[in-house]
Design a protein around this motif. Structure first.
Motif, PDB file in Angstrom:
ATOM      1  N   SER A 164      17.614 -43.358 -37.555  1.00 55.01           N
ATOM      2  CA  SER A 164      19.660 -43.447 -38.009  1.00 55.01           C
ATOM      3  C   SER A 164      20.823 -44.015 -37.455  1.00 55.01           C
ATOM      4  O   SER A 164      21.612 -43.289 -36.798  1.00 55.01           O
ATOM      5  CB  SER A 164      19.838 -41.350 -38.314  1.00 55.01           C
ATOM      6  N   GLY A 165      19.817 -44.284 -36.291  1.00 55.46           N
ATOM      7  CA  GLY A 165      20.862 -44.934 -35.028  1.00 55.46           C
ATOM      8  C   GLY A 165      21.400 -46.373 -35.699  1.00 55.46           C
ATOM      9  O   GLY A 165      21.663 -46.753 -34.563  1.00 55.46           O
ATOM     10  N   PHE A 166      22.547 -46.432 -35.862  1.00 61.55           N
ATOM     11  CA  PHE A 166      23.575 -47.197 -36.847  1.00 61.55           C
ATOM     12  C   PHE A 166      25.188 -46.653 -36.892  1.00 61.55           C
ATOM     13  O   PHE A 166      24.886 -45.347 -36.760  1.00 61.55           O
ATOM     14  CB  PHE A 166      22.683 -47.656 -38.349  1.00 61.55           C
ATOM     15  N   ASN A 167      26.007 -47.484 -36.847  1.00 62.27           N
ATOM     16  CA  ASN A 167      26.897 -47.181 -37.235  1.00 62.27           C
ATOM     17  C   ASN A 167      27.711 -46.898 -38.380  1.00 62.27           C
ATOM     18  O   ASN A 167      27.139 -47.469 -39.263  1.00 62.27           O
ATOM     19  CB  ASN A 167      27.514 -48.400 -36.830  1.00 62.27           C
ATOM     20  N   LYS A 168      27.364 -45.456 -39.124  1.00 58.44           N
ATOM     21  CA  LYS A 168      27.638 -45.277 -40.121  1.00 58.44           C
ATOM     22  C   LYS A 168      29.040 -45.009 -40.851  1.00 58.44           C
ATOM     23  O   LYS A 168      29.257 -44.953 -42.172  1.00 58.44           O
ATOM     24  CB  LYS A 168      27.294 -43.630 -39.799  1.00 58.44           C
ATOM     25  N   GLU A 169      29.821 -45.164 -39.489  1.00 56.95           N
ATOM     26  CA  GLU A 169      31.159 -45.369 -40.484  1.00 56.95           C
ATOM     27  C   GLU A 169      31.417 -47.153 -41.236  1.00 56.95           C
ATOM     28  O   GLU A 169      31.712 -47.464 -41.624  1.00 56.95           O
ATOM     29  CB  GLU A 169      32.127 -45.596 -39.104  1.00 56.95           C
ATOM     30  N   LYS A 170      30.231 -48.438 -40.822  1.00 61.57           N
ATOM     31  CA  LYS A 170      30.531 -49.515 -41.450  1.00 61.57           C
ATOM     32  C   LYS A 170      29.320 -50.067 -41.609  1.00 61.57           C
ATOM     33  O   LYS A 170      29.626 -51.135 -42.625  1.00 61.57           O
ATOM     34  CB  LYS A 170      30.883 -50.207 -39.035  1.00 61.57           C
ATOM     35  N   ILE A 171      28.548 -49.441 -41.812  1.00 60.21           N
ATOM     36  CA  ILE A 171      27.641 -49.662 -43.145  1.00 60.21           C
ATOM     37  C   ILE A 171      27.422 -50.000 -44.578  1.00 60.21           C
ATOM     38  O   ILE A 171      27.368 -50.932 -44.925  1.00 60.21           O
ATOM     39  CB  ILE A 171      26.026 -49.388 -42.531  1.00 60.21           C
ATOM     40  N   ALA A 172      28.543 -49.066 -44.743  1.00 57.41           N
ATOM     41  CA  ALA A 172      28.521 -49.259 -46.100  1.00 57.41           C
ATOM     42  C   ALA A 172      29.671 -50.432 -46.659  1.00 57.41           C
ATOM     43  O   ALA A 172      29.636 -51.502 -47.271  1.00 57.41           O
ATOM     44  CB  ALA A 172      29.512 -48.042 -46.720  1.00 57.41           C
ATOM     45  N   VAL A 173      30.846 -51.005 -45.993  1.00 60.10           N
ATOM     46  CA  VAL A 173      31.587 -52.124 -45.647  1.00 60.10           C
ATOM     47  C   VAL A 173      30.759 -53.227 -45.959  1.00 60.10           C
ATOM     48  O   VAL A 173      30.530 -54.254 -46.587  1.00 60.10           O
ATOM     49  CB  VAL A 173      32.581 -51.910 -45.059  1.00 60.10           C
ATOM     50  N   LEU A 174      29.913 -53.229 -44.548  1.00 59.14           N
ATOM     51  CA  LEU A 174      28.856 -54.645 -44.260  1.00 59.14           C
ATOM     52  C   LEU A 174      27.638 -54.921 -45.788  1.00 59.14           C
ATOM     53  O   LEU A 174      27.714 -55.300 -45.969  1.00 59.14           O
ATOM     54  CB  LEU A 174      28.437 -53.463 -43.154  1.00 59.14           C
ATOM     55  N   LEU A 175      27.222 -53.764 -46.125  1.00 60.51           N
ATOM     56  CA  LEU A 175      26.710 -53.641 -47.408  1.00 60.51           C
ATOM     57  C   LEU A 175      27.098 -54.143 -48.995  1.00 60.51           C
ATOM     58  O   LEU A 175      26.586 -53.837 -49.921  1.00 60.51           O
ATOM     59  CB  LEU A 175      25.235 -52.846 -47.604  1.00 60.51           C
ATOM     60  N   GLU A 176      28.700 -54.373 -48.706  1.00 60.01           N
ATOM     61  CA  GLU A 176      29.414 -54.344 -49.693  1.00 60.01           C
ATOM     62  C   GLU A 176      29.412 -53.165 -50.761  1.00 60.01           C
ATOM     63  O   GLU A 176      29.523 -53.032 -52.233  1.00 60.01           O
ATOM     64  CB  GLU A 176      29.264 -55.433 -50.763  1.00 60.01           C
ATOM     65  N   LEU A 177      29.823 -51.773 -49.919  1.00 62.70           N
ATOM     66  CA  LEU A 177      29.929 -50.716 -51.538  1.00 62.70           C
ATOM     67  C   LEU A 177      30.790 -49.914 -51.030  1.00 62.70           C
ATOM     68  O   LEU A 177      31.618 -49.861 -49.773  1.00 62.70           O
ATOM     69  CB  LEU A 177      28.758 -49.536 -50.800  1.00 62.70           C
ATOM     70  N   ASP A 178      31.982 -49.366 -51.836  1.00 61.86           N
ATOM     71  CA  ASP A 178      32.481 -48.709 -51.198  1.00 61.86           C
ATOM     72  C   ASP A 178      31.987 -47.312 -50.466  1.00 61.86           C
ATOM     73  O   ASP A 178      31.497 -46.321 -50.269  1.00 61.86           O
ATOM     74  CB  ASP A 178      32.968 -47.997 -52.830  1.00 61.86           C
ATOM     75  N   PRO A 179      33.198 -47.166 -48.998  1.00 62.75           N
ATOM     76  CA  PRO A 179      32.722 -45.618 -48.709  1.00 62.75           C
ATOM     77  C   PRO A 179      32.678 -45.267 -48.773  1.00 62.75           C
ATOM     78  O   PRO A 179      32.850 -43.814 -47.953  1.00 62.75           O
ATOM     79  CB  PRO A 179      33.154 -46.804 -47.385  1.00 62.75           C
ATOM     80  N   GLU A 180      33.981 -44.773 -49.457  1.00 64.53           N
ATOM     81  CA  GLU A 180      34.510 -43.403 -50.217  1.00 64.53           C
ATOM     82  C   GLU A 180      33.634 -42.722 -50.981  1.00 64.53           C
ATOM     83  O   GLU A 180      33.605 -41.822 -50.942  1.00 64.53           O
ATOM     84  CB  GLU A 180      35.932 -43.535 -50.367  1.00 64.53           C
ATOM     85  N   ARG A 181      32.699 -43.731 -51.449  1.00 65.40           N
ATOM     86  CA  ARG A 181      31.855 -42.913 -52.349  1.00 65.40           C
ATOM     87  C   ARG A 181      30.607 -42.960 -52.076  1.00 65.40           C
ATOM     88  O   ARG A 181      30.122 -41.805 -52.324  1.00 65.40           O
ATOM     89  CB  ARG A 181      31.374 -44.502 -53.181  1.00 65.40           C
ATOM     90  N   TYR A 182      29.882 -43.705 -50.658  1.00 66.09           N
ATOM     91  CA  TYR A 182      28.633 -44.125 -50.699  1.00 66.09           C
ATOM     92  C   TYR A 182      28.127 -43.076 -48.841  1.00 66.09           C
ATOM     93  O   TYR A 182      29.402 -43.645 -48.746  1.00 66.09           O
ATOM     94  CB  TYR A 182      28.214 -45.029 -50.715  1.00 66.09           C
ATOM     95  N   VAL A 183      27.949 -42.332 -49.007  1.00 64.40           N
ATOM     96  CA  VAL A 183      27.604 -41.538 -47.468  1.00 64.40           C
ATOM     97  C   VAL A 183      26.530 -42.280 -47.302  1.00 64.40           C
ATOM     98  O   VAL A 183      24.910 -42.221 -48.213  1.00 64.40           O
ATOM     99  CB  VAL A 183      27.029 -40.603 -48.118  1.00 64.40           C
ATOM    100  N   PRO A 184      26.245 -43.264 -45.912  1.00 65.41           N
ATOM    101  CA  PRO A 184      25.008 -43.498 -45.472  1.00 65.41           C
ATOM    102  C   PRO A 184      24.143 -41.961 -44.596  1.00 65.41           C
ATOM    103  O   PRO A 184      24.234 -41.363 -44.321  1.00 65.41           O
ATOM    104  CB  PRO A 184      25.152 -44.474 -44.063  1.00 65.41           C
ATOM    105  N   VAL A 185      22.632 -42.611 -45.303  1.00 63.56           N
ATOM    106  CA  VAL A 185      21.899 -41.512 -44.603  1.00 63.56           C
ATOM    107  C   VAL A 185      20.384 -41.732 -43.634  1.00 63.56           C
ATOM    108  O   VAL A 185      20.807 -41.371 -42.696  1.00 63.56           O
ATOM    109  CB  VAL A 185      20.817 -41.327 -45.713  1.00 63.56           C
ATOM    110  N   LEU A 186      19.885 -43.339 -44.274  1.00 64.57           N
ATOM    111  CA  LEU A 186      19.141 -43.570 -42.783  1.00 64.57           C
ATOM    112  C   LEU A 186      18.639 -45.213 -43.657  1.00 64.57           C
ATOM    113  O   LEU A 186      19.415 -45.495 -44.913  1.00 64.57           O
ATOM    114  CB  LEU A 186      17.833 -42.678 -43.293  1.00 64.57           C
ATOM    115  N   ILE A 187      18.490 -46.174 -42.427  1.00 67.08           N
ATOM    116  CA  ILE A 187      17.564 -46.688 -43.731  1.00 67.08           C
ATOM    117  C   ILE A 187      16.212 -47.040 -42.641  1.00 67.08           C
ATOM    118  O   ILE A 187      16.342 -46.750 -41.208  1.00 67.08           O
ATOM    119  CB  ILE A 187      18.692 -48.356 -42.468  1.00 67.08           C
ATOM    120  N   ILE A 188      15.525 -47.521 -43.474  1.00 66.75           N
ATOM    121  CA  ILE A 188      13.986 -47.476 -43.287  1.00 66.75           C
ATOM    122  C   ILE A 188      13.782 -49.161 -43.577  1.00 66.75           C
ATOM    123  O   ILE A 188      13.790 -49.823 -44.387  1.00 66.75           O
ATOM    124  CB  ILE A 188      13.609 -46.776 -44.720  1.00 66.75           C
ATOM    125  N   SER A 189      12.899 -49.145 -42.587  1.00 71.44           N
ATOM    126  CA  SER A 189      12.159 -50.694 -42.182  1.00 71.44           C
ATOM    127  C   SER A 189      10.462 -50.050 -42.934  1.00 71.44           C
ATOM    128  O   SER A 189      10.573 -49.355 -42.708  1.00 71.44           O
ATOM    129  CB  SER A 189      11.956 -51.164 -40.699  1.00 71.44           C
TER     130      SER A 189
END
Length: 212
Positions: A164-189
């Motif tokens: 969960s240690g990532f910038n949740k405000e930037k990840i949606a845009v980084l992955l080309e998703l709509d940040p108003e629609r998609y809520v980041p929860v986790l990244i899982i390696s």
């Protein structure tokens, strides 16, 4: 389904899963098997079976490098993993209700009358939810699918690490998703563990449970 790495003993799956920080960088999990893992993970429960989770699989070197810019404290997990799976909650999940319930009725799991009744009840209910209530709902359901994903991966002989240690405000845009629609929860390696992870302890049930 690929069963080469399948662990059949569910007790071992539960007791053997560990959070792994370093993987064999030369081992690549195929897209086919990642798809199978996701298919099994999405058998997890969700509110009214609306399945609000969405995934982005980061497997390329370029994708990992970009991800590291917003998750610099997880470099070992990201760099050595076969892939990193970003889990999001979709705030527009109720828009899929008709598709889900129609297919459910087509399989004969519910009647057409029940389908119409569910749509008439559930869609207006969620449309009245505030953004915060929708966020709470999708985060809960996305947590369930994330846990099932990790157990499924372990059952196939792979290791994972939820982060969960990532910038949740930037990840949606980084992955080309709509940040108003998609809520980041986790990244899982996910990958093949380079070595055995150390065991951890759990609080005794007697200390965290009350009986009424």
């Amino acid at each position: 389904m690929n069963t080469v790495n399948q662990v059949k003993d569910f007790s071992e799956v539960i007791h053997g899963r560990r959070a792994v920080k370093k993987y064999n960088p030369d081992y690549k999990i195929s897209r086919e098997e990642i798809i199978e893992i996701l298919e099994e993970a999405t058998l997890a429960p969700s509110a009214f079976n609306l399945q609000p989770w969405r995934f982005v699989v980061i497997e390329s070197e370029k994708g990992k490098e970009e991800l590291l810019e917003i998750a610099p404290f997880n470099s070992s997990q990201i760099n050595t993993s076969s892939a990193v799976i970003a889990v999001f909650g979709d705030l527009t999940f109720v828009d899929r209700a008709e598709e889900i319930y129609t297919e459910t009725a087509e399989h004969g799991y519910i009647s057409l009358e029940m389908k119409d009744k569910m749509l008439a009840t559930i869609v207006p209910l969620y449309n009245r939810y505030s953004i915060d209530e929708k966020r709470e709902s999708v985060i809960l359901d996305s947590g369930l699918v994330s846990m099932q994903l990790m157990l499924t991966a372990h059952a196939r002989g792979f290791a994972t690490n939820p982060m969960s240690g990532f910038n949740k405000e930037k990840i949606a845009v980084l992955l080309e998703l709509d940040p108003e629609r998609y809520v980041p929860v986790l990244i899982i390696s996910i990958g093949k563990a380079a070595s055995e992870a150390r065991p951890s302890v759990r609080l005794p049930v007697s200390g965290i449970t009350e009986w009424k």
